[in-house]
Every structure is written in C-alpha cells, then in structure tokens.
Scaffold this motif. Structure first.
Motif, PDB file in Angstrom:
ATOM      1  N   THR A 141       0.867  -1.182   0.000  1.00  0.00           N
ATOM      2  CA  THR A 141       0.000   0.000   0.000  1.00  0.00           C
ATOM      3  C   THR A 141       0.895   1.220   0.000  1.00  0.00           C
ATOM      4  N   ASP A 142       0.484   2.231  -0.745  1.00  0.00           N
ATOM      5  CA  ASP A 142       1.193   3.512  -0.687  1.00  0.00           C
ATOM      6  C   ASP A 142       0.824   4.191   0.627  1.00  0.00           C
ATOM      7  N   LEU A 143       1.761   4.228   1.557  1.00  0.00           N
ATOM      8  CA  LEU A 143       1.465   4.797   2.877  1.00  0.00           C
ATOM      9  C   LEU A 143       1.081   6.268   2.765  1.00  0.00           C
ATOM     10  N   ASN A 144       1.556   6.918   1.728  1.00  0.00           N
ATOM     11  CA  ASN A 144       1.189   8.333   1.547  1.00  0.00           C
ATOM     12  C   ASN A 144      -0.125   8.493   0.765  1.00  0.00           C
ATOM     13  N   ARG A 145      -0.956   7.457   0.814  1.00  0.00           N
ATOM     14  CA  ARG A 145      -2.343   7.538   0.356  1.00  0.00           C
ATOM     15  C   ARG A 145      -3.273   6.890   1.368  1.00  0.00           C
ATOM     16  N   ASN A 146      -2.731   6.529   2.522  1.00  0.00           N
ATOM     17  CA  ASN A 146      -3.455   5.698   3.480  1.00  0.00           C
ATOM     18  C   ASN A 146      -3.880   6.469   4.736  1.00  0.00           C
ATOM     19  N   PHE A 147      -3.602   7.771   4.773  1.00  0.00           N
ATOM     20  CA  PHE A 147      -3.939   8.542   5.972  1.00  0.00           C
ATOM     21  C   PHE A 147      -5.425   8.933   5.968  1.00  0.00           C
ATOM     22  N   ALA A 148      -5.920   9.200   7.176  1.00  0.00           N
ATOM     23  CA  ALA A 148      -7.365   9.219   7.405  1.00  0.00           C
ATOM     24  C   ALA A 148      -7.987  10.616   7.336  1.00  0.00           C
ATOM     25  N   TYR A 149      -7.529  11.416   6.447  1.00  0.00           N
ATOM     26  CA  TYR A 149      -8.224  12.695   6.226  1.00  0.00           C
ATOM     27  C   TYR A 149      -8.643  12.736   4.763  1.00  0.00           C
ATOM     28  N   ARG A 150      -9.965  12.723   4.527  1.00  0.00           N
ATOM     29  CA  ARG A 150     -10.515  12.689   3.169  1.00  0.00           C
ATOM     30  C   ARG A 150      -9.903  11.544   2.357  1.00  0.00           C
ATOM     31  N   TRP A 151      -9.672  10.401   3.055  1.00  0.00           N
ATOM     32  CA  TRP A 151      -9.089   9.209   2.418  1.00  0.00           C
ATOM     33  C   TRP A 151      -9.913   8.786   1.192  1.00  0.00           C
ATOM     34  N   GLY A 152      -9.245   8.638   0.080  1.00  0.00           N
ATOM     35  CA  GLY A 152      -9.907   8.158  -1.129  1.00  0.00           C
ATOM     36  C   GLY A 152     -10.969   9.083  -1.701  1.00  0.00           C
ATOM     37  N   CYS A 153     -10.997  10.297  -1.223  1.00  0.00           N
ATOM     38  CA  CYS A 153     -12.130  11.176  -1.605  1.00  0.00           C
ATOM     39  C   CYS A 153     -12.054  11.686  -3.022  1.00  0.00           C
ATOM     40  N   CYS A 154     -10.849  11.973  -3.506  1.00  0.00           N
ATOM     41  CA  CYS A 154     -10.816  13.021  -4.536  1.00  0.00           C
ATOM     42  C   CYS A 154      -9.878  12.784  -5.714  1.00  0.00           C
ATOM     43  N   GLY A 155      -9.026  11.803  -5.601  1.00  0.00           N
ATOM     44  CA  GLY A 155      -8.153  11.548  -6.749  1.00  0.00           C
ATOM     45  C   GLY A 155      -6.697  11.410  -6.372  1.00  0.00           C
ATOM     46  N   GLY A 156      -5.922  10.843  -7.303  1.00  0.00           N
ATOM     47  CA  GLY A 156      -4.488  10.686  -7.075  1.00  0.00           C
ATOM     48  C   GLY A 156      -4.152   9.482  -6.219  1.00  0.00           C
ATOM     49  N   SER A 157      -5.159   8.637  -5.968  1.00  0.00           N
ATOM     50  CA  SER A 157      -4.911   7.359  -5.300  1.00  0.00           C
ATOM     51  C   SER A 157      -5.720   6.308  -6.039  1.00  0.00           C
ATOM     52  N   SER A 158      -5.353   5.043  -5.813  1.00  0.00           N
ATOM     53  CA  SER A 158      -5.987   3.964  -6.569  1.00  0.00           C
ATOM     54  C   SER A 158      -6.588   2.922  -5.645  1.00  0.00           C
ATOM     55  N   GLY A 159      -7.662   2.275  -6.118  1.00  0.00           N
ATOM     56  CA  GLY A 159      -8.252   1.149  -5.409  1.00  0.00           C
ATOM     57  C   GLY A 159      -7.705  -0.190  -5.872  1.00  0.00           C
ATOM     58  N   ASN A 160      -6.760  -0.171  -6.801  1.00  0.00           N
ATOM     59  CA  ASN A 160      -6.165  -1.393  -7.355  1.00  0.00           C
ATOM     60  C   ASN A 160      -4.883  -1.735  -6.589  1.00  0.00           C
ATOM     61  N   GLY A 161      -4.873  -2.916  -5.991  1.00  0.00           N
ATOM     62  CA  GLY A 161      -3.741  -3.318  -5.157  1.00  0.00           C
ATOM     63  C   GLY A 161      -2.406  -3.373  -5.883  1.00  0.00           C
ATOM     64  N   ALA A 162      -2.452  -3.447  -7.200  1.00  0.00           N
ATOM     65  CA  ALA A 162      -1.199  -3.488  -7.960  1.00  0.00           C
ATOM     66  C   ALA A 162      -0.658  -2.084  -8.248  1.00  0.00           C
ATOM     67  N   SER A 163      -1.466  -1.086  -7.986  1.00  0.00           N
ATOM     68  CA  SER A 163      -1.049   0.283  -8.324  1.00  0.00           C
ATOM     69  C   SER A 163       0.020   0.803  -7.365  1.00  0.00           C
ATOM     70  N   GLU A 164       0.891   1.634  -7.893  1.00  0.00           N
ATOM     71  CA  GLU A 164       1.906   2.298  -7.064  1.00  0.00           C
ATOM     72  C   GLU A 164       1.286   3.250  -6.052  1.00  0.00           C
ATOM     73  N   THR A 165       0.055   3.677  -6.322  1.00  0.00           N
ATOM     74  CA  THR A 165      -0.607   4.608  -5.400  1.00  0.00           C
ATOM     75  C   THR A 165      -1.847   3.958  -4.775  1.00  0.00           C
ATOM     76  N   TYR A 166      -1.766   2.642  -4.559  1.00  0.00           N
ATOM     77  CA  TYR A 166      -2.866   1.924  -3.891  1.00  0.00           C
ATOM     78  C   TYR A 166      -3.093   2.518  -2.505  1.00  0.00           C
ATOM     79  N   ARG A 167      -4.355   2.875  -2.235  1.00  0.00           N
ATOM     80  CA  ARG A 167      -4.652   3.588  -0.988  1.00  0.00           C
ATOM     81  C   ARG A 167      -4.911   2.661   0.189  1.00  0.00           C
ATOM     82  N   GLY A 168      -4.955   1.339  -0.069  1.00  0.00           N
ATOM     83  CA  GLY A 168      -5.260   0.375   1.002  1.00  0.00           C
ATOM     84  C   GLY A 168      -6.756   0.161   1.111  1.00  0.00           C
ATOM     85  N   PRO A 169      -7.153  -0.887   1.855  1.00  0.00           N
ATOM     86  CA  PRO A 169      -8.581  -1.220   1.960  1.00  0.00           C
ATOM     87  C   PRO A 169      -9.373  -0.226   2.791  1.00  0.00           C
ATOM     88  N   SER A 170      -8.728   0.481   3.681  1.00  0.00           N
ATOM     89  CA  SER A 170      -9.422   1.490   4.485  1.00  0.00           C
ATOM     90  C   SER A 170      -8.376   2.468   5.014  1.00  0.00           C
TER      91      SER A 170
END
Ligand code: 0X9
Ligand code: ZN
Length: 314
Positions: A141-170
């Motif tokens: 998981t890209d740890l710099n997409r995994n923090f809990a402020y507006r997580w996954g809200c808006c772009g620049g992160s991915s829901g695909n586990g193979a992605s370099e910017t995978y945001r993690g399951p939660s």
C-alpha cells in the motif's frame, strides 16, 4: 556521525542512531514508535535538552523514507540528527533550538519497503515505493495515500492493489500508517497537540509543498484565521527561499488524497509540509548526499524555530 559517503541501510541507520544516543545521552534519546507489518521497529530520535523529560516546549516531527526508494530522505533525517547533536553547545543557533524545542525525527518510516528496496541492490535498485503488506491482488500500500483525512475522496490514489498509489482497503489500514498517526495522537497532552510543525521528506523534484493535496482550496473550514493560513504558506516560501526549491500548494503539483500532509494539517491542525529533495532519479550518486542534505540546513533550522509561532501572524 560520519558524513555519509554511501546510503545507509536500515541496520546501519539503527547503528547510527544507537551511536548518537550513546554519544549525546543528555540531548538525544531513541524511541520506537511501533512496528512495521514484517515486525521491524519504526525507530526515531528525540532531541531536546533534558531529553528524558516532557517539558512545556513546542514540538516538531520530521519523518522520512515513507516511500522506500527515496534514499536521500533517510540521509536528510540523519543529517539533521547529526547537526543538532554535534553542534549543541558549539553553534548558538542550534543550542537555542535544542534548548527550546522537542524534536522528533523518524528517518525510516517504512522499514519493510526500505529493506526490500536495498536488498540485492543494483545501481537501478528495485524501485520500490509502498509498504510490503500483501493485498488481494499484489503487494504493498502507498502509505502516503493511506492517511485518514478525506481518504480516497478526490483523486491521485488507486483502489487497485497493484497500483503504485494503492490507498489500502481502508484509512489507516496499514501498520506503518497507524504507528505514525498514533504517535502524533500521543503528543496530545491535556487536550493540546504539542506538535506544532510536521515535515514529511520525499524525493525528488526540489519542492516545498503545503496542504491541501486533495483540493485546490487551502483552508480548513472554521479552523484557523486567514492570518494563520497565510503564516503556514509564508513559512513554506521562506524555506524555499533558503534551499532554492520551488514552493507550492501540494494540489498544484497534482491532486492526491490520504497523504500525510493533509492529515497532519486537516485532522491535527499541525502546520505541515512535504519536501521533495534533489534529483532526477530516486538513486542519485551517493556523492551528492553531503551537498544535498546540507543544502537544507537553514530551511530545517528555520522550520524548527517557527514551532513557537504558527498560531499567530508573522
Ligand atoms: O505523490 C506523493 O506522495 C509525493 N511525491 S513522490 O514523488 N515522493 O511520491 C508528493 C506528495 C505531496 N503531498 C500532497 N500531494 N498532498
Ligand atoms: Zn515520496
């Protein structure tokens, strides 16, 4: 500490930290913020006068190497630990800083990724960015997409586990994210966040960035005055003036969500910055370590000095 002529491995980083705290026990103390997914210690150094005590001094948190391959960033953290200890009682600016601040420095925030990146190292390296926890399709998981402020809200992160910017399951799903966020939350004493400044050191691009990354807006609704918001940006520009980096709001680089800087600012109200260090690759020649870490000397000292002033206009 020696002037680095090669990149420190995780083991060498721990050894260097042990040596610093042995040499400067009055002002440097090792702490373990927690463990990585694979069970490695996430280690830091606290630097302050009366280091064993929790004094009423403004606190600053520096982290580096949240992205595994960004090798100059660990060196930057070790450089900062080095000057704050070696120059204590020798350089008045540093003596004053160490006497009046509590400085927390975590050089390798993603030890599993860092070890993986440096194992069987070649000149190109493994180019690893994420942590090493398996996910449903791949690893990390890209740890710099995994923090809990507006997580996954808006772009620049991915829901695909193979992605370099995978945001993690939660949000905060990753042990390393939890460790860093829990550490920041642990600095709330008597309802007041003691950390006033946060810097996340990355490479590369020669940038000084400030929140937000998730939006082009730059205010936390209702949180701070316009003067305080302006102060946040002014400090960023002042650092860039000193190190020659380009200052900008993170979203002007590109939109991202779940980053460290947005969480420290939006959730914890800590003035927060991201550096992108020198380079046109993640593995610049070690011959630049000394030049490119000392280049940030004044910017880092200036930032640490500002820990007593963010909440008023400058
Ligand atoms: O994308 C990132 O995580 C950072 N760049 S890097 O090349 N080191 O991966 C930039 C993050 C800057 N902060 C925000 N966009 N919020
Ligand atoms: Zn990075």
């Amino acid at each position: 500490p020696r002037a680095a002529t090669s990149y420190h491995t995780y083991a060498e980083t721990l050894a260097e930290i042990d040596q610093v705290v042995a040499n400067y026990p009055q002002i440097a103390r090792k702490f373990v913020a927690g463990k990585s997914y694979q069970g490695r210690d996430i280690v830091g150094v606290k630097i302050s006068d009366n280091v064993a005590a929790d004094e009423a001094e403004p606190e600053v948190l520096y982290i580096a190497n949240i992205h595994a391959r960004e090798r100059l960033t660990n060196e930057q953290a070790l450089y900062l630990i080095g000057i704050l200890t070696k120059e204590y009682n020798a350089t008045s600016r540093i003596t004053n800083i160490v006497n009046s601040r509590e400085i927390w420095i975590i050089p390798i925030s993603n030890p599993d990724g860092q070890v993986y990146d440096m194992t069987s190292d070649t000149s190109a390296g493994r180019m690893w960015r994420k942590n090493r926890r398996p996910n449903s399709t791949s690893t990390g998981t890209d740890l710099n997409r995994n923090f809990a402020y507006r997580w996954g809200c808006c772009g620049g992160s991915s829901g695909n586990g193979a992605s370099e910017t995978y945001r993690g399951p939660s949000a905060e799903s990753e042990p390393e994210t939890k460790v860093l966020a829990n550490f920041a939350r642990s600095r709330v004493v008597g309802g007041v966040q003691q950390l006033k400044i946060f810097l996340d050191i990355h490479s590369y691009g020669e940038l000084v960035l400030w929140p937000f990354g998730y939006t082009y807006a730059n205010t936390v609704p209702g949180a701070l005055s316009a003067d305080e918001e302006a102060t946040h940006r002014t400090i960023g520009r002042q650092m860039a003036n000193s190190n020659g980096y380009t200052p900008q709001q993170a979203s002007d680089l590109y939109i991202t969500d779940g980053t460290t800087d947005d969480w420290f600012w939006g959730n914890q109200r800590i003035f927060s910055y991201t550096f992108e260090m020198y380079g046109s690759s993640f593995y610049p020649s070690p011959s630049v370590i000394e030049r490119e870490t000392s280049r940030n000397r004044d910017a880092l000292l200036t930032l640490t000095e500002y820990a007593d002033c963010p909440y008023r206009a400058i």
